[in-house]
Design an enzyme around this catalytic site. Sequence first.
Site, mmCIF file in Angstrom:
data_model
loop_
_atom_site.group_PDB
_atom_site.id
_atom_site.type_symbol
_atom_site.label_atom_id
_atom_site.label_comp_id
_atom_site.label_asym_id
_atom_site.label_seq_id
_atom_site.Cartn_x
_atom_site.Cartn_y
_atom_site.Cartn_z
ATOM 1 N N HIS A 1 34.886 51.088 86.962
ATOM 2 C CA HIS A 1 34.918 51.045 88.520
ATOM 3 C C HIS A 1 33.792 50.069 88.860
ATOM 4 O O HIS A 1 33.852 49.680 90.056
ATOM 5 C CB HIS A 1 34.371 52.401 88.965
ATOM 6 N N THR B 1 47.741 52.171 74.756
ATOM 7 C CA THR B 1 47.758 53.199 73.998
ATOM 8 C C THR B 1 48.678 54.533 74.067
ATOM 9 O O THR B 1 48.724 54.995 74.951
ATOM 10 C CB THR B 1 46.321 53.963 73.689
#
Length: 521
Positions: free
Chosen positions: A494, A437
Amino acid sequence: MPTDVIMPQMGESIFEGTITKWLKKTGESVEKDEPLFEISTDKVDAEIPAPVAGVLSEIKFPEGATVQVNTVVAVLSENGSAPTRSAVQKKPVAPPVPPKGQSALPQGAPQLVVMPQMGESIFEGTITKWLKNVGDAVRKDEPLFEISTDKVDAEIPSPTDGVLTEIKFGEGETVQVNQVVAVIGGSPSPNASTPAAEPPAAVPTTVAPVKAAAQIAPAGLSAGQRSSPLVRRIAREHNVDLAHVRGTGSHGRITKDDILGYLATPQTSPAAPRALSPAAESERGPLKDEVVPMTRMRALIAERMAESKRTIPHAHTVYKVDMTRIARLRDRERAGFEQRHGVKLTYMPFIAAAAVEALGRFPILNASLEGTSIHYHGNIHLGLAVALEWGLIVPVIRTAEGRDFVSIARAIQDLAARARTKKLLPDEVGGSTFTLTNAGAFGGEYGMPIINPPESAILAIGGLRKEPVVLTDGDGNDTIAIRSMQYFCLAIDHRLIDGADAGKFMTEFKRILENWARPIA
């Protein structure tokens, strides 16, 4: 034998299409795979080919009609054979309509109408309009009510012949999928004959009283006025009140040509205030103290982004990359590259190629979490976030790992251009395994992106700047030089990607760009 031509499903989340043009007339011959008609959806415009060779013996829906997928829209007869009696019949004979208030079904055998699931990830829909009142007769497959989700607006057909005996949710209500929204046939409940009556005890007390469909119309539409989802989207984008647009389609339906013609004609009075997209809000001119409602799509995007932040433990890491070598290469080769390949040489192909190479060496960044398992994808499907006036779309470069530099450059330019003109094909949107992006396109140093599940990582590209940098030679001597520097911010899930893996990926990505040695042809 005659062959039915159906409305195709142009994507996983598309459940209807608007016929914009018939390319053949009744009685004309058509070859197999020859374009037969054109359709338009919220995501793609397309020509639909004939499934077989033959003669177009019947057209069941006119131009401008919005049709559910898998509905028969035309009939092809064998070449030279006479159409069947049903095929040449211009107007289907409607079954006898029972008197108002009498059910076409046996008493005691009601048919429940439920909120359909309009896509794998859709779990609710908002009822925008009831097309029938309580007590009205309805035929099977006749449009009964309209709904809106974050992906599609659709007309929901009646599952059976009968009389609408009960409406359980009013216009504007958001209902979970598979929940009963109406009853056809059977004995009406005591309150069902009065549309404004309180809901029955089985319905939660928070449900608003139901109003007759003739009393309420969606924002910007007068009672009874019809339009396709594409028309409503265009109206939202341009802040147009559809009540001012004259419909020329079937039964006064507002077609795509109607709304485009309205936009092309100077108007003497401004359109009524409408819910605006953030992009439109930024161009409104003088400030006004007012409150405008979110569009349904914007509200659901907000909800899903919040859900992503709640469920995914995001971690971010920011790297600054020296792009001087690539900047000089681009300046030197851009004219010749465009002349040889017909594609502008931008920075994006370099960044995309580097990301793909680094993903190949650290595949955990290209993986997805599935329950308690990690799905390592066999291909790299690279998503490219493209900002549009009406929102954001992510076209995908499939199997990017097998493409050379020129192929990636062509794909980036082609997908971005067709995204902005609504020419993308259904399989070119969705299914990405890693996304880029470009936050720097609007002047930002870098952005901290939100992961789009089921992906596990997304890389935001920052702005390219010339700035003074301290360089150290092999003897330990420092000098100051002007270099082209660019920030990149990686967001990771994560739960399956450690900070060490993210750091290794970004170090490799940085090394490839700073020491670019690949041919660009």
